[in-house]
Design a protein around this motif. Structure first.
Motif, mmCIF file in Angstrom:
data_model
loop_
_atom_site.group_PDB
_atom_site.id
_atom_site.type_symbol
_atom_site.label_atom_id
_atom_site.label_comp_id
_atom_site.label_asym_id
_atom_site.label_seq_id
_atom_site.Cartn_x
_atom_site.Cartn_y
_atom_site.Cartn_z
ATOM 1 N N ALA A 124 0.832 -1.208 0.000
ATOM 2 C CA ALA A 124 0.000 0.000 0.000
ATOM 3 C C ALA A 124 0.862 1.252 0.000
ATOM 4 N N GLN A 125 1.946 1.214 0.754
ATOM 5 C CA GLN A 125 2.839 2.373 0.824
ATOM 6 C C GLN A 125 3.465 2.666 -0.535
ATOM 7 N N LYS A 126 3.770 1.616 -1.284
ATOM 8 C CA LYS A 126 4.385 1.773 -2.605
ATOM 9 C C LYS A 126 3.354 2.116 -3.675
ATOM 10 N N GLY A 127 2.078 2.054 -3.314
ATOM 11 C CA GLY A 127 1.037 2.393 -4.276
ATOM 12 C C GLY A 127 0.635 1.240 -5.169
ATOM 13 N N VAL A 128 1.044 0.038 -4.819
ATOM 14 C CA VAL A 128 0.709 -1.133 -5.622
ATOM 15 C C VAL A 128 -0.755 -1.501 -5.412
ATOM 16 N N ILE A 129 -1.216 -1.430 -4.159
ATOM 17 C CA ILE A 129 -2.633 -1.611 -3.852
ATOM 18 C C ILE A 129 -3.096 -0.393 -3.060
ATOM 19 N N HIS A 130 -4.388 -0.179 -3.040
ATOM 20 C CA HIS A 130 -4.941 0.950 -2.304
ATOM 21 C C HIS A 130 -4.833 0.691 -0.804
ATOM 22 N N ARG A 131 -4.666 1.745 -0.033
ATOM 23 C CA ARG A 131 -4.477 1.580 1.417
ATOM 24 C C ARG A 131 -5.704 0.981 2.077
ATOM 25 N N ASN A 132 -6.883 1.291 1.578
ATOM 26 C CA ASN A 132 -8.098 0.688 2.154
ATOM 27 C C ASN A 132 -8.172 -0.800 1.834
ATOM 28 N N ASN A 133 -7.659 -1.166 0.672
ATOM 29 C CA ASN A 133 -7.604 -2.580 0.289
ATOM 30 C C ASN A 133 -6.703 -3.335 1.263
ATOM 31 N N ALA A 134 -5.542 -2.764 1.567
ATOM 32 C CA ALA A 134 -4.619 -3.378 2.517
ATOM 33 C C ALA A 134 -5.251 -3.465 3.904
ATOM 34 N N ALA A 135 -5.938 -2.413 4.312
ATOM 35 C CA ALA A 135 -6.580 -2.395 5.626
ATOM 36 C C ALA A 135 -7.677 -3.440 5.708
ATOM 37 N N ARG A 136 -8.457 -3.578 4.647
ATOM 38 C CA ARG A 136 -9.542 -4.552 4.626
ATOM 39 C C ARG A 136 -8.991 -5.973 4.715
ATOM 40 N N ARG A 137 -7.960 -6.266 3.933
ATOM 41 C CA ARG A 137 -7.380 -7.613 3.951
ATOM 42 C C ARG A 137 -6.763 -7.933 5.304
ATOM 43 N N THR A 138 -6.076 -6.958 5.885
ATOM 44 C CA THR A 138 -5.473 -7.149 7.205
ATOM 45 C C THR A 138 -6.552 -7.405 8.241
ATOM 46 N N SER A 139 -7.612 -6.622 8.201
ATOM 47 C CA SER A 139 -8.704 -6.763 9.154
ATOM 48 C C SER A 139 -9.333 -8.144 9.068
ATOM 49 N N ARG A 140 -9.574 -8.609 7.857
ATOM 50 C CA ARG A 140 -10.200 -9.916 7.680
ATOM 51 C C ARG A 140 -9.290 -11.033 8.176
ATOM 52 N N LEU A 141 -7.997 -10.866 7.933
ATOM 53 C CA LEU A 141 -7.039 -11.882 8.372
ATOM 54 C C LEU A 141 -6.976 -11.954 9.899
ATOM 55 N N VAL A 142 -6.955 -10.788 10.551
ATOM 56 C CA VAL A 142 -6.885 -10.741 12.010
ATOM 57 C C VAL A 142 -8.184 -11.285 12.623
ATOM 58 N N MET A 143 -9.329 -10.942 12.014
ATOM 59 C CA MET A 143 -10.607 -11.481 12.506
ATOM 60 C C MET A 143 -10.630 -12.999 12.391
ATOM 61 N N MET A 144 -10.099 -13.498 11.288
ATOM 62 C CA MET A 144 -10.038 -14.938 11.081
ATOM 63 C C MET A 144 -9.157 -15.595 12.140
ATOM 64 N N LEU A 145 -8.028 -14.967 12.438
ATOM 65 C CA LEU A 145 -7.115 -15.488 13.458
ATOM 66 C C LEU A 145 -7.806 -15.535 14.822
ATOM 67 N N HIS A 146 -8.447 -14.440 15.221
ATOM 68 C CA HIS A 146 -9.111 -14.372 16.523
ATOM 69 C C HIS A 146 -10.261 -15.382 16.620
ATOM 70 N N LYS A 147 -10.985 -15.551 15.533
ATOM 71 C CA LYS A 147 -12.102 -16.485 15.518
ATOM 72 C C LYS A 147 -11.600 -17.910 15.749
ATOM 73 N N HIS A 148 -10.508 -18.270 15.070
ATOM 74 C CA HIS A 148 -9.987 -19.625 15.224
ATOM 75 C C HIS A 148 -9.291 -19.826 16.576
ATOM 76 N N GLN A 149 -8.697 -18.781 17.114
ATOM 77 C CA GLN A 149 -8.067 -18.889 18.435
ATOM 78 C C GLN A 149 -9.135 -19.053 19.527
ATOM 79 N N ALA A 150 -10.262 -18.368 19.354
ATOM 80 C CA ALA A 150 -11.337 -18.475 20.333
ATOM 81 C C ALA A 150 -11.972 -19.862 20.293
ATOM 82 N N ALA A 151 -12.041 -20.440 19.113
ATOM 83 C CA ALA A 151 -12.639 -21.762 18.966
ATOM 84 C C ALA A 151 -11.739 -22.853 19.531
ATOM 85 N N ALA A 152 -10.443 -22.593 19.525
ATOM 86 C CA ALA A 152 -9.493 -23.633 19.983
ATOM 87 C C ALA A 152 -9.399 -23.710 21.498
#
Length: 89
Positions: free
Chosen positions: A61-89
Motif C-alpha cells: 500500500a505504501q508503494k502504491g501497488v494496492i490501495h491503502r483501504n484494500n490493505a486495511a480490509r485484507r489485514t482486518s479480515r485476516l486478524v478477525m479470522m485469526l481471533h475467531k480460530h483462536q477463540a474456537a481452539a
C-alpha cells in the motif's frame, strides 16, 4: 504504436514499473496465503505469519501497488479470522 514523445516514454516506463509492482503484489499475496493456511491448520505460528502478511500488505500500500483501504480490509479480515480460530481452539 506510440505517436507522441510522452506516449513513447510511457511505453518505456510501463514494463519497469509493472515488474517492480509485481514483486510487492506477489509477496503480499504469498504472505496472506501462508497466514490463512496456518490459521486454518491450527499452526501455533499463525500469529507471526499474520504479522508478516500485515507488513507485506502495508508495504504494498505504501508503494502504491494496492490501495491503502484494500490493505486495511485484507489485514482486518485476516486478524478477525485469526481471533475467531483462536477463540474456537
Amino acid at each position: 504504436m506510440a505517436n507522441t514523445k510522452s506516449a513513447e516514454k510511457r511505453s518505456r516506463q510501463t514494463p519497469v514499473r509493472t515488474a517492480r509492482n509485481r514483486v510487492y503484489r506477489s509477496s503480499a499475496r504469498t504472505a496472506v496465503k501462508k497466514a490463512r493456511l496456518a490459521i486454518l491448520n491450527g499452526d501455533p505460528n499463525a500469529a507471526e505469519l499474520v504479522r508478516n502478511a500485515e507488513r507485506a500488505l502495508a508495504r504494498a500500500a505504501q508503494k502504491g501497488v494496492i490501495h491503502r483501504n484494500n490493505a486495511a480490509r485484507r489485514t482486518s479480515r485476516l486478524v478477525m479470522m485469526l481471533h475467531k480460530h483462536q477463540a474456537a481452539a
